[in-house]
Design a protein around this motif. Structure first.
Motif, PDB file in Angstrom:
ATOM      1  N   VAL A   1      58.794 -14.688  -5.203  1.00  0.00           N
ATOM      2  CA  VAL A   1      60.105 -14.644  -4.552  1.00  0.00           C
ATOM      3  C   VAL A   1      59.961 -14.820  -3.042  1.00  0.00           C
ATOM      4  O   VAL A   1      60.686 -15.607  -2.412  1.00  0.00           O
ATOM      5  N   ALA A   2      59.008 -14.080  -2.445  1.00  0.00           N
ATOM      6  CA  ALA A   2      58.824 -14.152  -0.996  1.00  0.00           C
ATOM      7  C   ALA A   2      58.417 -15.561  -0.558  1.00  0.00           C
ATOM      8  O   ALA A   2      58.923 -16.077   0.450  1.00  0.00           O
ATOM      9  N   THR A   3      57.513 -16.159  -1.305  1.00  0.00           N
ATOM     10  CA  THR A   3      57.055 -17.512  -0.954  1.00  0.00           C
ATOM     11  C   THR A   3      58.195 -18.514  -1.064  1.00  0.00           C
ATOM     12  O   THR A   3      58.362 -19.381  -0.199  1.00  0.00           O
ATOM     13  N   ALA A   4      58.993 -18.396  -2.125  1.00  0.00           N
ATOM     14  CA  ALA A   4      60.121 -19.311  -2.304  1.00  0.00           C
ATOM     15  C   ALA A   4      61.131 -19.186  -1.166  1.00  0.00           C
ATOM     16  O   ALA A   4      61.696 -20.185  -0.704  1.00  0.00           O
ATOM     17  N   LEU A   5      61.367 -17.964  -0.702  1.00  0.00           N
ATOM     18  CA  LEU A   5      62.359 -17.743   0.357  1.00  0.00           C
ATOM     19  C   LEU A   5      61.860 -18.141   1.740  1.00  0.00           C
ATOM     20  O   LEU A   5      62.627 -18.627   2.570  1.00  0.00           O
ATOM     21  N   LEU A   6      60.563 -17.943   2.011  1.00  0.00           N
ATOM     22  CA  LEU A   6      60.036 -18.125   3.362  1.00  0.00           C
ATOM     23  C   LEU A   6      59.376 -19.481   3.598  1.00  0.00           C
ATOM     24  O   LEU A   6      59.202 -19.883   4.751  1.00  0.00           O
ATOM     25  N   LEU A   7      58.994 -20.153   2.519  1.00  0.00           N
ATOM     26  CA  LEU A   7      58.240 -21.397   2.683  1.00  0.00           C
ATOM     27  C   LEU A   7      59.038 -22.443   3.448  1.00  0.00           C
ATOM     28  O   LEU A   7      58.498 -23.131   4.330  1.00  0.00           O
ATOM     29  N   GLY A   8      60.336 -22.557   3.145  1.00  0.00           N
ATOM     30  CA  GLY A   8      61.159 -23.551   3.819  1.00  0.00           C
ATOM     31  C   GLY A   8      61.326 -23.285   5.306  1.00  0.00           C
ATOM     32  O   GLY A   8      60.970 -24.117   6.146  1.00  0.00           O
ATOM     33  N   PRO A   9      61.842 -22.125   5.680  1.00  0.00           N
ATOM     34  CA  PRO A   9      62.091 -21.873   7.110  1.00  0.00           C
ATOM     35  C   PRO A   9      60.835 -21.626   7.937  1.00  0.00           C
ATOM     36  O   PRO A   9      60.805 -21.966   9.117  1.00  0.00           O
ATOM     37  N   LEU A  10      59.772 -21.034   7.351  1.00  0.00           N
ATOM     38  CA  LEU A  10      58.597 -20.662   8.139  1.00  0.00           C
ATOM     39  C   LEU A  10      57.406 -21.591   7.955  1.00  0.00           C
ATOM     40  O   LEU A  10      56.571 -21.723   8.853  1.00  0.00           O
ATOM     41  N   GLY A  11      57.311 -22.231   6.794  1.00  0.00           N
ATOM     42  CA  GLY A  11      56.121 -23.015   6.494  1.00  0.00           C
ATOM     43  C   GLY A  11      55.059 -22.143   5.830  1.00  0.00           C
ATOM     44  O   GLY A  11      55.101 -20.906   5.899  1.00  0.00           O
TER      45      GLY A  11
END
Length: 403
Positions: free
Chosen positions: A352-362
């Motif tokens: 869940v965390a990776t899916a949410l943060l991957l786009g905005p943070l890389g």
């Protein structure tokens, strides 16, 4: 040290049963994605089915693990495995190829089979003398990580040959422990269930989870940071202009390092308690992965994953040892199953965390944030764990009447 463990009666049979019982679990995440893709034509549905299986594990482990503490291990193991085989067989039926039906069957399979790892680990620990338990848990880590290195490769190979072979292989592997259940180390139930036990059992499980919060927290945190690194590896490689398929090499390096670390840990007798080792190793694991989160050459990532694997083997063993030291022997089945549930929760949170943060943070900053959070958890756990040396039963002397 390992030779002394394996010389114990029935331990060779235990190794065979453990490997064949764990192989379907190691094949499941990737295998269910490929099998669902072949049935539905969608990788998205495959991810949903694989997620349902992991969710079933997390929710079912405490209950199904506690069953092994109340019943004969051999009979409960056979029943659990036969039900698991039936659920896997149902997934091969054409009528079950609807995505939601596959997800439901996968969730049930994950829940029913979730008590098996904890039960086998508890049987191993109870079968050897106390001075060999660290080595025994090291052996279990070596076997577990070896299976996890091989399982995804088998699933990938079968997906290109015959996707239904993934499910059939999982079922066939589960059949092996059924045939040798009577020859496994015996761990008798501590007390037969009484008329009022069903009402009191949730209180007992709830108390155990609260009492074991620190080792369970280590389980969540360790699997969280490892999963963030694994799931984010392809994206991280793409950011560094490296072929995403190279992620397989990174994960293989991690698995090999974990096997080696777990093997060497069995020969070491650290001067500090297992719980203290967990805190130090969790922080060390995060530090080892730090080079993977910052810009650098490809070999930097390879070294980071190999070093993290080398630390993860001892961490998993120390985590299991700390939980075994904290819980009373009669509760090892449910305690180890609760740890399994916590580990599954760590994987789920990481997704869940990776899916949410991957786009905005890389990928790089996502991993860096996860590493910082894990180091903070290790520091808090170390402070909270000071002075906690008693077992669960010692902290609540009257809990023996609950089960």
């Amino acid at each position: 040290m390992y030779t002394r463990v394996l010389k114990h009666p029935h331990l060779a049979v235990w190794c065979v049963a453990y490997v064949t019982a764990r192989l379907p679990v190691a094949m499941a995440p990737l295998g269910l994605v490929f099998y669902t893709k072949s049935a539905t034509g969608s990788f998205a549905w495959g991810a949903l089915v694989a997620g349902a299986q992991t969710t079933g594990e997390a929710l079912g482990a405490p209950y199904f693990g506690s069953r092994f503490d109340r019943r004969s291990n051999a009979s409960e193991l056979r029943l659990t495995l036969l039900v698991s085989i039936a659920l896997l067989s149902a997934m091969t039926a054409p009528a079950a190829h609807a995505p939601l039906v596959l997800a439901g069957l996968a969730a049930l399979y994950g829940a029913v089979s979730s008590g098996i790892p904890g039960a086998l680990r508890a049987a191993l620990v109870s079968a050897v003398p106390e001075d060999l338990r660290a080595a025994a848990l090291g052996l279990e880590t070596v076997l577990n990580q070896s299976v996890w290195a091989v399982g995804p490769l088998i699933a990938s190979w079968l997906s290109s040959a015959a996707p239904v072979g993934i499910i059939l292989t999982m079922a066939a592997s589960s059949l092996v422990p059924v045939t040798c259940a009577r020859r496994l180390p015996r761990r008798a139930p501590h007390r037969a269930a009484g008329p009022g036990d069903d009402a009191r059992r949730p209180r007992r499980v709830s108390f155990l989870v609260r009492a074991l919060m620190l080792p369970l927290g280590i389980g969540v945190a360790s699997n969280f940071v490892i999963s963030v690194a694994e799931v984010g590896a392809p994206a991280r490689l793409t950011e560094l202009n490296v072929e995403a398929g190279f992620a397989g090499v990174l994960l293989a390096g991690f698995a090999v390092g974990s096997v080696l670390g777990g093997f060497l840990y069995g020969y070491v007798k650290p001067p500090v308690r297992a719980a203290q080792r967990c805190y130090v190793l969790l922080a060390a694991l995060s530090a080892a992965l730090l080079p993977a989160a910052v810009p650098g050459p490809t070999w930097q990532l390879v070294c980071a994953f190999c070093a993290a694997g080398l630390i993860s083997g001892p961490l998993f063993t120390a985590r299991n040892h700390a939980l075994q030291n904290t819980a009373d022997e009669r509760d090892w089945g449910v305690a180890f199953s609760a740890l399994y549930s916590a580990s599954s929760l760590g994987y789920g949170l990481a997704g869940v965390a990776t899916a949410l943060l991957l786009g905005p943070l890389g990928a790089g900053y996502t991993l860096l944030l996860a590493l910082c959070a894990t180091m903070l958890v290790a520091a808090i756990a170390a402070l909270k764990g000071r002075g906690s040396r008693t077992t669960v039963s010692a902290r609540e002397p009257d809990v023996g009447r609950v089960l």
